[in-house]
Design a protein around this motif. Sequence first.
Motif, PDB file in Angstrom:
ATOM      1  N   GLY A  44       2.608   0.515 -11.827  1.00 34.60           N
ATOM      2  CA  GLY A  44       3.367   1.613 -11.401  1.00 34.60           C
ATOM      3  C   GLY A  44       3.526   1.504  -9.758  1.00 34.60           C
ATOM      4  N   ALA A  45       1.926   1.162  -9.307  1.00 34.87           N
ATOM      5  CA  ALA A  45       1.702   1.296  -7.786  1.00 34.87           C
ATOM      6  C   ALA A  45       2.343   0.176  -7.148  1.00 34.87           C
ATOM      7  CB  ALA A  45       0.007   0.974  -7.596  1.00 34.87           C
ATOM      8  N   ILE A  46       2.645  -1.072  -7.662  1.00 31.91           N
ATOM      9  CA  ILE A  46       3.323  -1.839  -7.061  1.00 31.91           C
ATOM     10  C   ILE A  46       5.013  -1.527  -7.084  1.00 31.91           C
ATOM     11  CG2 ILE A  46       4.379  -4.425  -7.425  1.00 31.91           C
ATOM     12  CD1 ILE A  46       1.722  -4.927  -8.795  1.00 31.91           C
ATOM     13  N   THR A  47       5.446  -0.677  -8.140  1.00 33.73           N
ATOM     14  CA  THR A  47       6.780  -0.360  -8.150  1.00 33.73           C
ATOM     15  C   THR A  47       6.928   0.645  -6.909  1.00 33.73           C
ATOM     16  OG1 THR A  47       6.997  -0.731 -10.466  1.00 33.73           O
ATOM     17  CG2 THR A  47       8.476   0.871  -9.465  1.00 33.73           C
ATOM     18  N   ASN A  48       5.940   1.650  -6.862  1.00 30.53           N
ATOM     19  CA  ASN A  48       6.136   2.624  -5.941  1.00 30.53           C
ATOM     20  C   ASN A  48       5.939   2.301  -4.524  1.00 30.53           C
ATOM     21  OD1 ASN A  48       4.182   5.121  -4.316  1.00 30.53           O
ATOM     22  ND2 ASN A  48       5.588   5.773  -5.835  1.00 30.53           N
ATOM     23  N   PHE A  49       5.145   1.416  -4.185  1.00 29.89           N
ATOM     24  CA  PHE A  49       4.839   0.789  -2.892  1.00 29.89           C
ATOM     25  C   PHE A  49       6.148   0.134  -2.379  1.00 29.89           C
ATOM     26  CE2 PHE A  49       4.149  -2.470   0.042  1.00 29.89           C
ATOM     27  CZ  PHE A  49       3.379  -2.025   1.237  1.00 29.89           C
ATOM     28  N   ALA A  50       6.577  -0.755  -3.328  1.00 31.85           N
ATOM     29  CA  ALA A  50       8.183  -1.347  -2.746  1.00 31.85           C
ATOM     30  C   ALA A  50       9.085  -0.360  -2.487  1.00 31.85           C
ATOM     31  CB  ALA A  50       8.295  -2.550  -4.094  1.00 31.85           C
ATOM     32  N   LEU A  51       9.230   0.420  -3.470  1.00 27.67           N
ATOM     33  CA  LEU A  51      10.473   1.346  -3.125  1.00 27.67           C
ATOM     34  C   LEU A  51      10.078   2.568  -2.000  1.00 27.67           C
ATOM     35  CD1 LEU A  51      11.505   2.208  -6.933  1.00 27.67           C
ATOM     36  CD2 LEU A  51      12.759   1.031  -5.143  1.00 27.67           C
ATOM     37  N   GLY A  52       8.931   2.916  -1.976  1.00 27.38           N
ATOM     38  CA  GLY A  52       8.303   3.711  -0.861  1.00 27.38           C
ATOM     39  C   GLY A  52       8.624   3.232   0.594  1.00 27.38           C
ATOM     40  N   ARG A  53       8.153   1.741   0.787  1.00 26.66           N
ATOM     41  CA  ARG A  53       8.133   1.150   1.895  1.00 26.66           C
ATOM     42  C   ARG A  53       9.770   1.076   2.427  1.00 26.66           C
ATOM     43  NH1 ARG A  53       8.236  -4.120   4.546  1.00 26.66           N
ATOM     44  NH2 ARG A  53       6.664  -3.959   6.092  1.00 26.66           N
ATOM     45  N   THR A  54      10.549   0.661   1.512  1.00 24.94           N
ATOM     46  CA  THR A  54      12.053   0.236   1.810  1.00 24.94           C
ATOM     47  C   THR A  54      12.863   1.326   1.553  1.00 24.94           C
ATOM     48  OG1 THR A  54      12.387  -0.527  -0.367  1.00 24.94           O
ATOM     49  CG2 THR A  54      11.736  -2.155   1.253  1.00 24.94           C
ATOM     50  N   TRP A  55      12.924   2.046   0.629  1.00 28.90           N
ATOM     51  CA  TRP A  55      13.860   3.091   0.303  1.00 28.90           C
ATOM     52  C   TRP A  55      13.598   4.513   0.559  1.00 28.90           C
ATOM     53  CZ3 TRP A  55      14.382   6.728  -4.131  1.00 28.90           C
ATOM     54  CH2 TRP A  55      16.025   7.128  -4.137  1.00 28.90           C
ATOM     55  N   VAL A  56      12.433   4.760   0.417  1.00 27.74           N
ATOM     56  CA  VAL A  56      11.933   6.492   0.721  1.00 27.74           C
ATOM     57  C   VAL A  56      11.660   6.412   2.191  1.00 27.74           C
ATOM     58  CG1 VAL A  56      10.101   8.277   0.230  1.00 27.74           C
ATOM     59  CG2 VAL A  56      11.198   6.691  -1.661  1.00 27.74           C
ATOM     60  N   PHE A  57      10.733   5.796   2.711  1.00 30.25           N
ATOM     61  CA  PHE A  57      10.189   6.278   3.883  1.00 30.25           C
ATOM     62  C   PHE A  57      10.841   5.196   4.977  1.00 30.25           C
ATOM     63  CE2 PHE A  57       6.772   7.733   1.361  1.00 30.25           C
ATOM     64  CZ  PHE A  57       6.928   9.014   1.562  1.00 30.25           C
ATOM     65  N   HIS A  58      11.435   4.213   4.623  1.00 26.44           N
ATOM     66  CA  HIS A  58      12.460   3.263   5.546  1.00 26.44           C
ATOM     67  C   HIS A  58      11.376   2.574   6.855  1.00 26.44           C
ATOM     68  CE1 HIS A  58      16.127   3.907   3.824  1.00 26.44           C
ATOM     69  NE2 HIS A  58      15.866   5.412   4.036  1.00 26.44           N
ATOM     70  N   SER A  59      10.333   2.154   6.011  1.00 29.59           N
ATOM     71  CA  SER A  59       9.034   1.762   6.945  1.00 29.59           C
ATOM     72  C   SER A  59       8.693   0.253   7.017  1.00 29.59           C
ATOM     73  CB  SER A  59       7.793   2.323   6.519  1.00 29.59           C
ATOM     74  OG  SER A  59       6.952   2.010   7.248  1.00 29.59           O
ATOM     75  N   GLU A  60      10.022  -0.495   7.072  1.00 26.06           N
ATOM     76  CA  GLU A  60       9.877  -1.940   6.941  1.00 26.06           C
ATOM     77  C   GLU A  60       9.636  -2.717   8.358  1.00 26.06           C
ATOM     78  OE1 GLU A  60      12.752  -0.200   6.097  1.00 26.06           O
ATOM     79  OE2 GLU A  60      13.689  -1.090   4.419  1.00 26.06           O
ATOM     80  N   ASP A  61       9.547  -1.761   9.454  1.00 25.81           N
ATOM     81  CA  ASP A  61       8.996  -2.238  10.620  1.00 25.81           C
ATOM     82  C   ASP A  61       7.855  -2.418  10.701  1.00 25.81           C
ATOM     83  OD1 ASP A  61      11.848  -2.573  11.160  1.00 25.81           O
ATOM     84  OD2 ASP A  61      11.944  -0.684  12.318  1.00 25.81           O
ATOM     85  N   GLY A  62       7.016  -1.340  10.003  1.00 22.84           N
ATOM     86  CA  GLY A  62       5.462  -1.401   9.854  1.00 22.84           C
ATOM     87  C   GLY A  62       4.940  -2.585   9.484  1.00 22.84           C
ATOM     88  N   LYS A  63       3.666  -2.982  10.019  1.00 20.05           N
ATOM     89  CA  LYS A  63       2.946  -4.107   9.441  1.00 20.05           C
ATOM     90  C   LYS A  63       2.769  -3.868   8.073  1.00 20.05           C
ATOM     91  CE  LYS A  63       0.899  -5.248  13.804  1.00 20.05           C
ATOM     92  NZ  LYS A  63      -0.160  -5.419  14.709  1.00 20.05           N
ATOM     93  N   ILE A  64       3.124  -4.851   7.308  1.00 21.14           N
ATOM     94  CA  ILE A  64       3.213  -4.721   5.698  1.00 21.14           C
ATOM     95  C   ILE A  64       1.645  -4.839   5.579  1.00 21.14           C
ATOM     96  CG2 ILE A  64       3.566  -7.252   5.229  1.00 21.14           C
ATOM     97  CD1 ILE A  64       4.784  -6.053   2.609  1.00 21.14           C
ATOM     98  N   LYS A  65       0.742  -5.879   6.115  1.00 27.07           N
ATOM     99  CA  LYS A  65      -0.733  -5.941   5.712  1.00 27.07           C
ATOM    100  C   LYS A  65      -1.377  -4.381   5.861  1.00 27.07           C
ATOM    101  CE  LYS A  65      -1.199 -10.750   6.684  1.00 27.07           C
ATOM    102  NZ  LYS A  65      -1.728 -11.856   7.510  1.00 27.07           N
ATOM    103  N   ASP A  66      -0.873  -3.917   7.004  1.00 29.30           N
ATOM    104  CA  ASP A  66      -1.842  -2.463   7.226  1.00 29.30           C
ATOM    105  C   ASP A  66      -1.222  -1.545   6.141  1.00 29.30           C
ATOM    106  OD1 ASP A  66      -2.984  -3.696   9.445  1.00 29.30           O
ATOM    107  OD2 ASP A  66      -1.489  -2.696  10.859  1.00 29.30           O
ATOM    108  N   GLN A  67       0.122  -1.584   5.919  1.00 28.62           N
ATOM    109  CA  GLN A  67       0.570  -0.574   4.942  1.00 28.62           C
ATOM    110  C   GLN A  67      -0.128  -0.826   3.447  1.00 28.62           C
ATOM    111  OE1 GLN A  67       4.640  -1.294   5.258  1.00 28.62           O
ATOM    112  NE2 GLN A  67       4.969   0.353   6.751  1.00 28.62           N
ATOM    113  N   ILE A  68      -0.383  -2.253   3.154  1.00 25.23           N
ATOM    114  CA  ILE A  68      -0.826  -2.610   2.009  1.00 25.23           C
ATOM    115  C   ILE A  68      -2.141  -2.027   1.981  1.00 25.23           C
ATOM    116  CG2 ILE A  68      -1.732  -4.588   0.641  1.00 25.23           C
ATOM    117  CD1 ILE A  68       0.872  -5.968   1.017  1.00 25.23           C
ATOM    118  N   LEU A  69      -3.096  -2.377   3.010  1.00 26.16           N
ATOM    119  CA  LEU A  69      -4.316  -1.749   2.935  1.00 26.16           C
ATOM    120  C   LEU A  69      -4.494  -0.195   2.988  1.00 26.16           C
ATOM    121  CD1 LEU A  69      -7.259  -2.502   3.393  1.00 26.16           C
ATOM    122  CD2 LEU A  69      -6.650  -2.364   5.819  1.00 26.16           C
TER     123      LEU A  69
END
Length: 125
Positions: A44-69
Amino acid sequence: MIKFLKSQINSILSTTVDFLVMITLVEIFSVWYIAAVIAGAMVGAITNFALGRTWVFHSEDGKIKDQILKYGVVWLGSLFLNISGVYFFTDIIKIKYIFSKIITSLLVGFTFNYILQKRFVFSTK
């Protein structure tokens, strides 16, 4: 308000994946419910992260490594709260594990997860 609604849709989708994994493991493979809660939470977390980053918060410009951490830190807190809540409601209060998971997911999702994802994980500031 749109972000909150998108976040709730994401949460419903991610929780559905989480529950399907958990229930499948418990009911079909006879896995202990706490282990199944952990496995479901991971998927569920993998699903949530992927959708949160791209669709909910539109945070694709952020550094993905930092976001994953950051997401990992929040997820560990969420996992602890979910395990504790499901254990409490199932073993102490004696509610069936599925209902315990529903109650706990709602409590953790509306409070802990949404706030920390919005302000910490996917913050654009």
